[in-house]
Design an enzyme around this catalytic site. Structure first.
Site, PDB file in Angstrom:
ATOM      1  N   SER A  76       0.810  -1.209   0.000  1.00  0.00           N
ATOM      2  CA  SER A  76       0.000   0.000   0.000  1.00  0.00           C
ATOM      3  C   SER A  76       0.850   1.269   0.000  1.00  0.00           C
ATOM      4  CB  SER A  76      -0.907  -0.047   1.225  1.00  0.00           C
ATOM      5  OG  SER A  76      -1.171   1.227   1.680  1.00  0.00           O
ATOM      6  N   SER A 115       5.977  -2.159  -9.937  1.00  0.00           N
ATOM      7  CA  SER A 115       4.729  -1.400  -9.931  1.00  0.00           C
ATOM      8  C   SER A 115       4.796  -0.161 -10.807  1.00  0.00           C
ATOM      9  CB  SER A 115       4.437  -0.971  -8.494  1.00  0.00           C
ATOM     10  OG  SER A 115       3.452   0.025  -8.475  1.00  0.00           O
ATOM     11  N   TYR A 139       6.848   3.663  -1.191  1.00  0.00           N
ATOM     12  CA  TYR A 139       6.522   2.425  -1.915  1.00  0.00           C
ATOM     13  C   TYR A 139       7.115   2.434  -3.322  1.00  0.00           C
ATOM     14  CZ  TYR A 139       3.601  -0.991  -4.415  1.00  0.00           C
ATOM     15  OH  TYR A 139       3.162  -2.028  -5.197  1.00  0.00           O
ATOM     16  N   ARG A 207      -6.923   5.169 -13.750  1.00  0.00           N
ATOM     17  CA  ARG A 207      -5.951   4.090 -13.604  1.00  0.00           C
ATOM     18  C   ARG A 207      -6.102   3.112 -14.763  1.00  0.00           C
ATOM     19  NH1 ARG A 207      -4.579   7.260 -10.381  1.00  0.00           N
ATOM     20  NH2 ARG A 207      -3.955   7.022  -8.215  1.00  0.00           N
TER      21      ARG A 207
HETATM   22  P1  NAD Z   1      -1.406  -8.748  -1.029  1.00  0.00           P
HETATM   23  O1  NAD Z   1      -1.266  -7.880   0.179  1.00  0.00           O
HETATM   24  O2  NAD Z   1      -2.671  -9.492  -1.202  1.00  0.00           O
HETATM   25  O3  NAD Z   1      -0.187  -9.752  -1.153  1.00  0.00           O
HETATM   26  C1  NAD Z   1       1.046  -9.558  -0.548  1.00  0.00           C
HETATM   27  C2  NAD Z   1       1.387 -10.812   0.229  1.00  0.00           C
HETATM   28  O4  NAD Z   1       2.703 -10.665   0.790  1.00  0.00           O
HETATM   29  C3  NAD Z   1       0.440 -11.076   1.396  1.00  0.00           C
HETATM   30  O5  NAD Z   1       0.012 -12.415   1.380  1.00  0.00           O
HETATM   31  C4  NAD Z   1       1.290 -10.780   2.625  1.00  0.00           C
HETATM   32  O6  NAD Z   1       0.871 -11.532   3.756  1.00  0.00           O
HETATM   33  C5  NAD Z   1       2.675 -11.118   2.128  1.00  0.00           C
HETATM   34  N1  NAD Z   1       3.729 -10.415   2.860  1.00  0.00           N
HETATM   35  C6  NAD Z   1       3.789  -9.099   3.178  1.00  0.00           C
HETATM   36  N2  NAD Z   1       4.900  -8.831   3.868  1.00  0.00           N
HETATM   37  C7  NAD Z   1       5.571 -10.001   3.983  1.00  0.00           C
HETATM   38  C8  NAD Z   1       6.798 -10.368   4.595  1.00  0.00           C
HETATM   39  N3  NAD Z   1       7.532  -9.476   5.258  1.00  0.00           N
HETATM   40  N4  NAD Z   1       7.196 -11.661   4.522  1.00  0.00           N
HETATM   41  C9  NAD Z   1       6.431 -12.603   3.872  1.00  0.00           C
HETATM   42  N5  NAD Z   1       5.258 -12.309   3.289  1.00  0.00           N
HETATM   43  C10 NAD Z   1       4.834 -11.019   3.340  1.00  0.00           C
HETATM   44  O7  NAD Z   1      -1.145  -7.774  -2.296  1.00  0.00           O
HETATM   45  P2  NAD Z   1      -1.165  -8.061  -3.856  1.00  0.00           P
HETATM   46  O8  NAD Z   1      -2.027  -7.016  -4.430  1.00  0.00           O
HETATM   47  O9  NAD Z   1      -1.437  -9.481  -4.128  1.00  0.00           O
HETATM   48  O10 NAD Z   1       0.348  -7.704  -4.258  1.00  0.00           O
HETATM   49  C11 NAD Z   1       1.283  -8.670  -4.718  1.00  0.00           C
HETATM   50  C12 NAD Z   1       2.495  -7.948  -5.289  1.00  0.00           C
HETATM   51  O11 NAD Z   1       2.116  -7.184  -6.436  1.00  0.00           O
HETATM   52  C13 NAD Z   1       3.162  -6.961  -4.341  1.00  0.00           C
HETATM   53  O12 NAD Z   1       4.551  -7.028  -4.510  1.00  0.00           O
HETATM   54  C14 NAD Z   1       2.638  -5.617  -4.806  1.00  0.00           C
HETATM   55  O13 NAD Z   1       3.501  -4.554  -4.468  1.00  0.00           O
HETATM   56  C15 NAD Z   1       2.568  -5.835  -6.286  1.00  0.00           C
HETATM   57  N6  NAD Z   1       1.659  -4.957  -6.983  1.00  0.00           N
HETATM   58  C16 NAD Z   1       0.307  -5.050  -6.756  1.00  0.00           C
HETATM   59  C17 NAD Z   1      -0.540  -4.216  -7.473  1.00  0.00           C
HETATM   60  C18 NAD Z   1      -2.032  -4.258  -7.292  1.00  0.00           C
HETATM   61  O14 NAD Z   1      -2.718  -3.473  -7.960  1.00  0.00           O
HETATM   62  N7  NAD Z   1      -2.582  -5.119  -6.458  1.00  0.00           N
HETATM   63  C19 NAD Z   1      -0.034  -3.305  -8.398  1.00  0.00           C
HETATM   64  C20 NAD Z   1       1.350  -3.230  -8.557  1.00  0.00           C
HETATM   65  C21 NAD Z   1       2.183  -4.082  -7.876  1.00  0.00           C
HETATM   66  C1  UD1 Z   2      -2.266   0.530  -6.577  1.00  0.00           C
HETATM   67  C2  UD1 Z   2      -1.757  -0.596  -5.693  1.00  0.00           C
HETATM   68  C3  UD1 Z   2      -0.267  -0.523  -5.554  1.00  0.00           C
HETATM   69  C4  UD1 Z   2       0.317  -0.543  -6.961  1.00  0.00           C
HETATM   70  C5  UD1 Z   2      -0.260   0.585  -7.817  1.00  0.00           C
HETATM   71  C6  UD1 Z   2       0.229   0.445  -9.259  1.00  0.00           C
HETATM   72  C7  UD1 Z   2      -3.285  -1.437  -4.012  1.00  0.00           C
HETATM   73  C8  UD1 Z   2      -3.821  -1.315  -2.636  1.00  0.00           C
HETATM   74  N1  UD1 Z   2      -2.382  -0.541  -4.365  1.00  0.00           N
HETATM   75  O1  UD1 Z   2      -2.042   1.811  -5.980  1.00  0.00           O
HETATM   76  O2  UD1 Z   2       0.216  -1.642  -4.843  1.00  0.00           O
HETATM   77  O3  UD1 Z   2       1.693  -0.475  -6.923  1.00  0.00           O
HETATM   78  O4  UD1 Z   2      -1.667   0.471  -7.844  1.00  0.00           O
HETATM   79  O5  UD1 Z   2      -0.460   1.323 -10.097  1.00  0.00           O
HETATM   80  O6  UD1 Z   2      -3.652  -2.345  -4.747  1.00  0.00           O
HETATM   81  N2  UD1 Z   2      -9.559   5.664  -3.951  1.00  0.00           N
HETATM   82  C9  UD1 Z   2     -10.789   6.234  -3.654  1.00  0.00           C
HETATM   83  N3  UD1 Z   2     -11.587   5.610  -2.740  1.00  0.00           N
HETATM   84  C10 UD1 Z   2     -11.224   4.444  -2.113  1.00  0.00           C
HETATM   85  C11 UD1 Z   2      -9.964   3.865  -2.415  1.00  0.00           C
HETATM   86  C12 UD1 Z   2      -9.156   4.517  -3.348  1.00  0.00           C
HETATM   87  O7  UD1 Z   2     -11.152   7.297  -4.205  1.00  0.00           O
HETATM   88  O8  UD1 Z   2     -12.009   3.927  -1.295  1.00  0.00           O
HETATM   89  C13 UD1 Z   2      -8.723   6.320  -4.980  1.00  0.00           C
HETATM   90  C14 UD1 Z   2      -7.298   6.607  -4.545  1.00  0.00           C
HETATM   91  O9  UD1 Z   2      -7.221   7.862  -3.883  1.00  0.00           O
HETATM   92  C15 UD1 Z   2      -6.570   6.612  -5.885  1.00  0.00           C
HETATM   93  C16 UD1 Z   2      -7.328   5.566  -6.714  1.00  0.00           C
HETATM   94  O10 UD1 Z   2      -8.578   5.395  -6.054  1.00  0.00           O
HETATM   95  O11 UD1 Z   2      -6.682   7.883  -6.504  1.00  0.00           O
HETATM   96  C17 UD1 Z   2      -6.624   4.234  -6.766  1.00  0.00           C
HETATM   97  O12 UD1 Z   2      -6.251   3.868  -5.449  1.00  0.00           O
HETATM   98  P1  UD1 Z   2      -5.717   2.397  -5.071  1.00  0.00           P
HETATM   99  O13 UD1 Z   2      -6.668   1.387  -5.550  1.00  0.00           O
HETATM  100  O14 UD1 Z   2      -5.342   2.414  -3.640  1.00  0.00           O
HETATM  101  O15 UD1 Z   2      -4.459   2.247  -6.034  1.00  0.00           O
HETATM  102  P2  UD1 Z   2      -3.071   3.017  -6.222  1.00  0.00           P
HETATM  103  O16 UD1 Z   2      -2.825   4.015  -5.159  1.00  0.00           O
HETATM  104  O17 UD1 Z   2      -3.077   3.452  -7.650  1.00  0.00           O
END
Ligand code: NAD
Ligand code: UD1
Length: 307
Positions: A76, A115, A139, A207
């Site tokens: 996050s 990311s 981040y 996004r």
């Molecule tokens: P998530 O929080 O569901 O997954 C992250 C996992 O890592 C969790 O299961 C958590 O328990 C584990 N974790 C966290 N800290 C740890 C530690 N110190 N040791 C071992 N395990 C640990 O989030 P996600 O959305 O599945 O993200 C997966 C990856 O993708 C991350 O690296 C995130 O930064 C990246 N990413 C996600 C998004 C998105 O939109 N969800 C976008 C860009 C990058």
């Molecule tokens: C997300 C990912 C981050 C990743 C990045 C890549 C999550 C939690 N974060 O960040 O790991 O690296 O994309 O692009 O998956 N918002 C609202 N209302 C809400 C929640 C969010 O308005 O209840 C807005 C936020 O202010 C932001 C947008 O929605 O402007 C997207 O937010 P969020 O889903 O948290 O994603 P990123 O910050 O883009």
């Protein structure tokens, strides 16, 4: 092959584990369950509960693995602003621990979850892999550092490394309950339960949302395409959607109005995000196949079954 998935109890990691198992691979998961859940880990995978900050533990679980998919992170943006020391330790030191283990254990390839946050505020769109990287949150800085480490490992130590720059991933199992949860998981969950959503800012921020299955496919390609080592790839759809448009589509799917209140824009937020995915298409053979609307329908169907 035998694969290690760090963060395999999380949202993206657990979908990846599921696909790897389905394709006949042996899978080990290292996860500290900080945001992930034991229940997310599909049957058939070996779960080791542990922290990537513990170098000895990472070394032990990497033994015998051909590929490491490194998904574990503090994911996050706001959490990294609140506690940059913790996200630094997990996202940079944890990634270094994974790479050191890969080197010692003779892992063939590491695929890193980077990311779009590494591009930051610089306004030129779409973002190509050669665009300026100017992260504006701890981040984003940490993901950029991790990526540089991963991409230097092939030359320095002969361990192949690929970095996937995910844009905004969505789909089933993304946890909607934390104040930091991904926006689609929050909006879809609230829409299903008839609650109000909060829009931070005017809702015109946008996004490039990509369905989790397409991200899983990108990971499998990144693990296997021979020329991918040493390269970074944008993983997205190559389309952007504003939050206001997103809410409109969700309302259409659930068949009712969603009430929204506006709150101040979030610190560290990027205004617009959009990827150029030409490189992933041409070099990895990546082809996103689920539209935002189709993905939303699948997510809402999944939530409907759970509620
Ligand atoms: P998530 O929080 O569901 O997954 C992250 C996992 O890592 C969790 O299961 C958590 O328990 C584990 N974790 C966290 N800290 C740890 C530690 N110190 N040791 C071992 N395990 C640990 O989030 P996600 O959305 O599945 O993200 C997966 C990856 O993708 C991350 O690296 C995130 O930064 C990246 N990413 C996600 C998004 C998105 O939109 N969800 C976008 C860009 C990058
Ligand atoms: C997300 C990912 C981050 C990743 C990045 C890549 C999550 C939690 N974060 O960040 O790991 O690296 O994309 O692009 O998956 N918002 C609202 N209302 C809400 C929640 C969010 O308005 O209840 C807005 C936020 O202010 C932001 C947008 O929605 O402007 C997207 O937010 P969020 O889903 O948290 O994603 P990123 O910050 O883009």
């Amino acid at each position: 092959m035998r694969a290690l998935v760090t963060g395999g109890a999380g949202f993206i990691g657990s979908h990846l584990v599921q696909r790897l198992l389905r394709e006949g691979h042996a899978v080990r998961v290292l996860d500290d369950l900080s945001t992930g859940k034991r229940d997310n880990v599909p049957e058939g995978a070996e779960l080791v509960v542990g922290d990537i900050r513990n170098a000895a533990m990472v070394d032990e679980v990497a033994g015998g693995c051909e590929v490491i998919f490194h998904e574990a992170a503090v994911v996050s943006v706001p959490a990294s602003i609140e506690d940059p020391q913790r996200s630094h330790d997990v996202n940079i030191q944890g990634t270094l621990n994974v790479l050191l283990a890969a080197r010692r254990q003779k892992v063939r390839r590491v695929v890193f979850a980077s990311s779009a946050a590494i591009y930051g505020e610089e306004p030129t769109l779409p973002k190509g892999e050669l665009s300026i990287t100017a992260p504006i949150s701890p981040y984003g800085i940490e993901k950029l550092a991790g990526e540089h480490y991963v991409l230097s490992w092939p030359r320095l130590y002969g361990v192949e490394g690929v970095s996937l720059r995910y844009f905004n991933v969505f789909g089933p199992r993304q946890d909607p309950r934390s104040p930091y949860s991904g926006v689609i998981s929050v909006f879809a969950d609230r829409a299903m339960t008839g609650r109000e959503v909060s829009i931070y800012g005017d809702g015109e921020q946008s996004r490039d949302f990509v369905f989790v299955e397409d991200v899983v496919s990108a990971n499998l390609l990144a693990a296997t395409v021979p020329g991918a080592s040493g390269r970074a790839f944008n993983i997205a759809r190559g389309e952007r959607t504003s939050l206001n448009a997103l809410l409109g589509t969700i309302a259409k799917i659930v068949g009712r109005e969603i009430s929204a209140k506006h709150e101040p824009a979030r610190e560290g937020d990027i205004r617009h995000s959009l990827a150029d995915i030409t490189r992933a298409r041409s070099e990895l053979g990546y082809a996103p196949s689920v539209s935002v609307e189709a993905g939303l329908r699948r997510l809402i169907e999944h939530l409907g079954e759970r509620h």
